[in-house]
Write a protein that holds these residues in place. Structure first.
Motif, PDB file in Angstrom:
ATOM      1  N   LEU A  64      69.179  52.517  -5.691  1.00 47.18           N
ATOM      2  CA  LEU A  64      68.384  53.379  -4.819  1.00 47.18           C
ATOM      3  C   LEU A  64      67.913  52.700  -3.542  1.00 47.18           C
ATOM      4  O   LEU A  64      67.370  53.363  -2.657  1.00 47.18           O
ATOM      5  CB  LEU A  64      67.156  53.887  -5.590  1.00 47.18           C
ATOM      6  N   LEU A  65      68.123  51.393  -3.399  1.00 44.86           N
ATOM      7  CA  LEU A  65      67.556  50.660  -2.276  1.00 44.86           C
ATOM      8  C   LEU A  65      68.049  51.174  -0.918  1.00 44.86           C
ATOM      9  O   LEU A  65      67.245  51.532  -0.052  1.00 44.86           O
ATOM     10  CB  LEU A  65      67.880  49.167  -2.408  1.00 44.86           C
ATOM     11  N   SER A  66      69.348  51.226  -0.709  1.00 46.57           N
ATOM     12  CA  SER A  66      69.888  51.633   0.592  1.00 46.57           C
ATOM     13  C   SER A  66      69.554  53.081   0.949  1.00 46.57           C
ATOM     14  O   SER A  66      69.119  53.365   2.074  1.00 46.57           O
ATOM     15  CB  SER A  66      71.402  51.403   0.633  1.00 46.57           C
ATOM     16  N   PRO A  67      69.723  54.057   0.022  1.00 49.75           N
ATOM     17  CA  PRO A  67      69.397  55.445   0.384  1.00 49.75           C
ATOM     18  C   PRO A  67      67.931  55.673   0.741  1.00 49.75           C
ATOM     19  O   PRO A  67      67.611  56.585   1.501  1.00 49.75           O
ATOM     20  CB  PRO A  67      69.776  56.227  -0.879  1.00 49.75           C
ATOM     21  N   SER A  68      67.049  54.846   0.190  1.00 45.30           N
ATOM     22  CA  SER A  68      65.617  55.077   0.407  1.00 45.30           C
ATOM     23  C   SER A  68      65.007  54.176   1.467  1.00 45.30           C
ATOM     24  O   SER A  68      63.815  54.305   1.776  1.00 45.30           O
ATOM     25  CB  SER A  68      64.859  54.867  -0.912  1.00 45.30           C
ATOM     26  N   PHE A  69      65.782  53.289   2.090  1.00 44.31           N
ATOM     27  CA  PHE A  69      65.194  52.266   2.951  1.00 44.31           C
ATOM     28  C   PHE A  69      64.438  52.856   4.143  1.00 44.31           C
ATOM     29  O   PHE A  69      63.392  52.346   4.532  1.00 44.31           O
ATOM     30  CB  PHE A  69      66.271  51.292   3.453  1.00 44.31           C
ATOM     31  N   ASP A  70      64.944  53.901   4.725  1.00 48.64           N
ATOM     32  CA  ASP A  70      64.309  54.492   5.907  1.00 48.64           C
ATOM     33  C   ASP A  70      63.343  55.624   5.569  1.00 48.64           C
ATOM     34  O   ASP A  70      62.937  56.382   6.453  1.00 48.64           O
ATOM     35  CB  ASP A  70      65.383  55.004   6.882  1.00 48.64           C
ATOM     36  N   THR A  71      62.987  55.744   4.305  1.00 49.53           N
ATOM     37  CA  THR A  71      62.044  56.785   3.884  1.00 49.53           C
ATOM     38  C   THR A  71      60.795  56.138   3.299  1.00 49.53           C
ATOM     39  O   THR A  71      60.758  54.927   3.056  1.00 49.53           O
ATOM     40  CB  THR A  71      62.689  57.701   2.823  1.00 49.53           C
ATOM     41  N   TRP A  72      59.791  56.963   3.048  1.00 48.06           N
ATOM     42  CA  TRP A  72      58.555  56.445   2.458  1.00 48.06           C
ATOM     43  C   TRP A  72      58.756  55.964   1.026  1.00 48.06           C
ATOM     44  O   TRP A  72      57.959  55.162   0.498  1.00 48.06           O
ATOM     45  CB  TRP A  72      57.467  57.513   2.481  1.00 48.06           C
ATOM     46  N   LEU A  73      59.854  56.395   0.389  1.00 54.46           N
ATOM     47  CA  LEU A  73      60.120  55.999  -0.995  1.00 54.46           C
ATOM     48  C   LEU A  73      60.403  54.507  -1.139  1.00 54.46           C
ATOM     49  O   LEU A  73      60.285  53.963  -2.246  1.00 54.46           O
ATOM     50  CB  LEU A  73      61.310  56.797  -1.543  1.00 54.46           C
ATOM     51  N   ILE A  74      60.741  53.851  -0.026  1.00 57.18           N
ATOM     52  CA  ILE A  74      61.059  52.430  -0.117  1.00 57.18           C
ATOM     53  C   ILE A  74      59.855  51.618  -0.579  1.00 57.18           C
ATOM     54  O   ILE A  74      60.001  50.609  -1.280  1.00 57.18           O
ATOM     55  CB  ILE A  74      61.578  51.891   1.243  1.00 57.18           C
ATOM     56  N   TRP A  75      58.657  52.065  -0.237  1.00 54.19           N
ATOM     57  CA  TRP A  75      57.459  51.286  -0.583  1.00 54.19           C
ATOM     58  C   TRP A  75      57.182  51.274  -2.084  1.00 54.19           C
ATOM     59  O   TRP A  75      57.063  50.182  -2.670  1.00 54.19           O
ATOM     60  CB  TRP A  75      56.256  51.807   0.200  1.00 54.19           C
ATOM     61  N   PRO A  76      57.100  52.444  -2.774  1.00 58.65           N
ATOM     62  CA  PRO A  76      56.924  52.368  -4.230  1.00 58.65           C
ATOM     63  C   PRO A  76      58.128  51.761  -4.949  1.00 58.65           C
ATOM     64  O   PRO A  76      57.968  51.098  -5.980  1.00 58.65           O
ATOM     65  CB  PRO A  76      56.713  53.828  -4.647  1.00 58.65           C
ATOM     66  N   LEU A  77      59.333  51.968  -4.385  1.00 61.32           N
ATOM     67  CA  LEU A  77      60.525  51.400  -5.013  1.00 61.32           C
ATOM     68  C   LEU A  77      60.493  49.880  -4.981  1.00 61.32           C
ATOM     69  O   LEU A  77      60.715  49.215  -6.008  1.00 61.32           O
ATOM     70  CB  LEU A  77      61.786  51.916  -4.316  1.00 61.32           C
TER      71      LEU A  77
END
Length: 396
Positions: free
Chosen positions: A302-315
């Motif tokens: 999930l790292l690359s798909p979420s990097f530019d979204t707010w989800l990167i922080w909890p991930l």
């Protein structure tokens, strides 16, 4: 019916024995040990991203940045087999203080140079001097911790030490990544570490030496699965600290955001370790270990798909907690299974494998990123996580 009275009596005796053991727990000594390693971690947590940022500005390739970062774990590898013998010849507290001073001098030498090739031997020495302090401190702590508290105390230890690592990258946001200020923070932290050891030296125990002495090499046959888990944890941490700056730059992120994400990753370490220790006490350290590896694998996907979204922080927060949890849970199992001389050899073997994880993980991931692009980072770590999942399932 004849057993009705003895059972409550036995329970009372067990409770009484537990209370006596709890009352005799050397909290002051353990606090000193944890504080020592925490301050040391501040300096190391600062060093990895700081040097990566400097090399990135010099247009150094990701493969060479990874190779430079691998020098520190190489120092861990070379020094690890020497620690059990050194601990029998030199008082442990003196060895710890000496290593702190030498690490400070090495970082000062690094600050005086701005050349990737000159840094190679110096980063090696930094790992060589850091490793004995970690081995000695963790041996002290594991030997002092009662079995009934092992999960929570080792989780607390990992949490606080991870907090020290988090303060390292966070300090870059305050001191910057240029000039002497960030290096001075690291040097001061190394020296403070030696002062803490000196302050609590009267409360520290001697190194446990009971039982037949075994070498670090011999320990590999005793606990291969634990060592593979430590290897994986090390690869995650070394890769993220040394190459996440390169990975984030590929997405167009600035240094401040990348440093904050690294801090978030290590903050996950700090916050979640006590919970993982408690879960290990309730469900068993092996089951909890498998749970952590599965979360690591999912985070890689999930790292690359979420990097530019707010989800990167909890991930990244969760990823940091469970990836370092591999080491915490391995340390708990080490204390459950080994004592005396084998405990020292086990901690030294952990340090050696930690070094291997860093020295192999960073260059391999750096080369993967150079060949296939920035996606090589989550791909490399995902393959490693998948391999550990398979081994854990097969060995059940």
């Amino acid at each position: 019916m004849t057993d009705d009275h003895p059972l409550p009596l036995a329970a009372k005796e067990r409770n009484s024995a537990t209370s006596l053991r709890d009352a005799s727990i050397p909290w002051a000594a353990m606090a000193g040990i944890i504080a020592t390693v925490t301050v040391f971690a501040v300096a190391q947590g600062l060093t990895y991203p700081l040097l990566s940022f400097i090399l990135e500005r010099q247009d150094t390739t990701s493969g060479l940045i990874g190779l430079s970062a691998a020098m520190t774990p190489l120092g861990f590898i070379v020094s690890a087999p020497l620690v059990p013998a050194l601990s029998r010849r030199i008082p442990a507290e003196r060895l710890a203080i000496l290593c702190s001073v030498l690490a400070a001098l090495t970082l000062a030498a690094i600050a005086s140079m701005q050349n990737v090739w000159a840094w190679m031997p110096l980063r090696f020495l930094l790992g060589f001097f850091a490793n004995p302090l970690y081995v000695i401190s963790e041996t002290w702590l594991v030997s002092l911790t009662p079995a009934s508290y092992r999960g929570r105390i080792m989780g607390l230890y990992s949490s606080i030490v991870s907090g020290g690592f988090a303060l390292g990258p966070l300090s870059l946001g305050l001191a910057g990544t240029e000039g002497l200020p960030p290096f001075l923070i690291g040097i001061a932290a190394f020296l403070l570490c030696g002062l803490i050891v000196h302050a609590v030296v009267a409360r520290l125990p001697a190194m446990p030496q009971e039982g037949e002495a075994i070498s670090v090499a011999s320990f590999f046959a005793l606990a291969p699965l634990l060592l593979f888990a430590v290897f994986t944890a090390a690869a995650f941490e070394q890769v993220l600290l040394s190459l996440f700056a390169v990975y984030g730059t590929a997405f167009g992120s600035d240094e401040q955001r990348i440093a904050s994400l690294i801090t978030c990753f290590i903050t996950g370490n700090a916050v979640l370790q006590i919970l993982l220790g408690r879960l290990a006490e309730r469900f068993g350290s092996r089951r909890t270990l498998l749970f952590c590896v599965l979360i690591c694998l999912a985070a890689c996907l999930l790292l690359s798909p979420s990097f530019d979204t707010w989800l990167i922080w909890p991930l990244v927060f969760l990823w940091g907690g469970v990836s370092f949890g591999l080491y915490t849970l391995s340390l708990i199992q080490l204390g459950e299974r080994f004592t005396g001389s084998s405990l020292i050899a086990g901690n030294a073997a952990f340090a050696l494998v930690w070094g291997l994880g860093g020295i192999l993980g960073s260059p391999a991931t750096g080369m993967a990123m150079q060949i296939i692009g920035h996606h090589g980072l989550p791909l490399s770590l995902g393959l490693l996580s998948g391999a550990l999942v398979v081994v854990l399932m097969v060995k059940r």
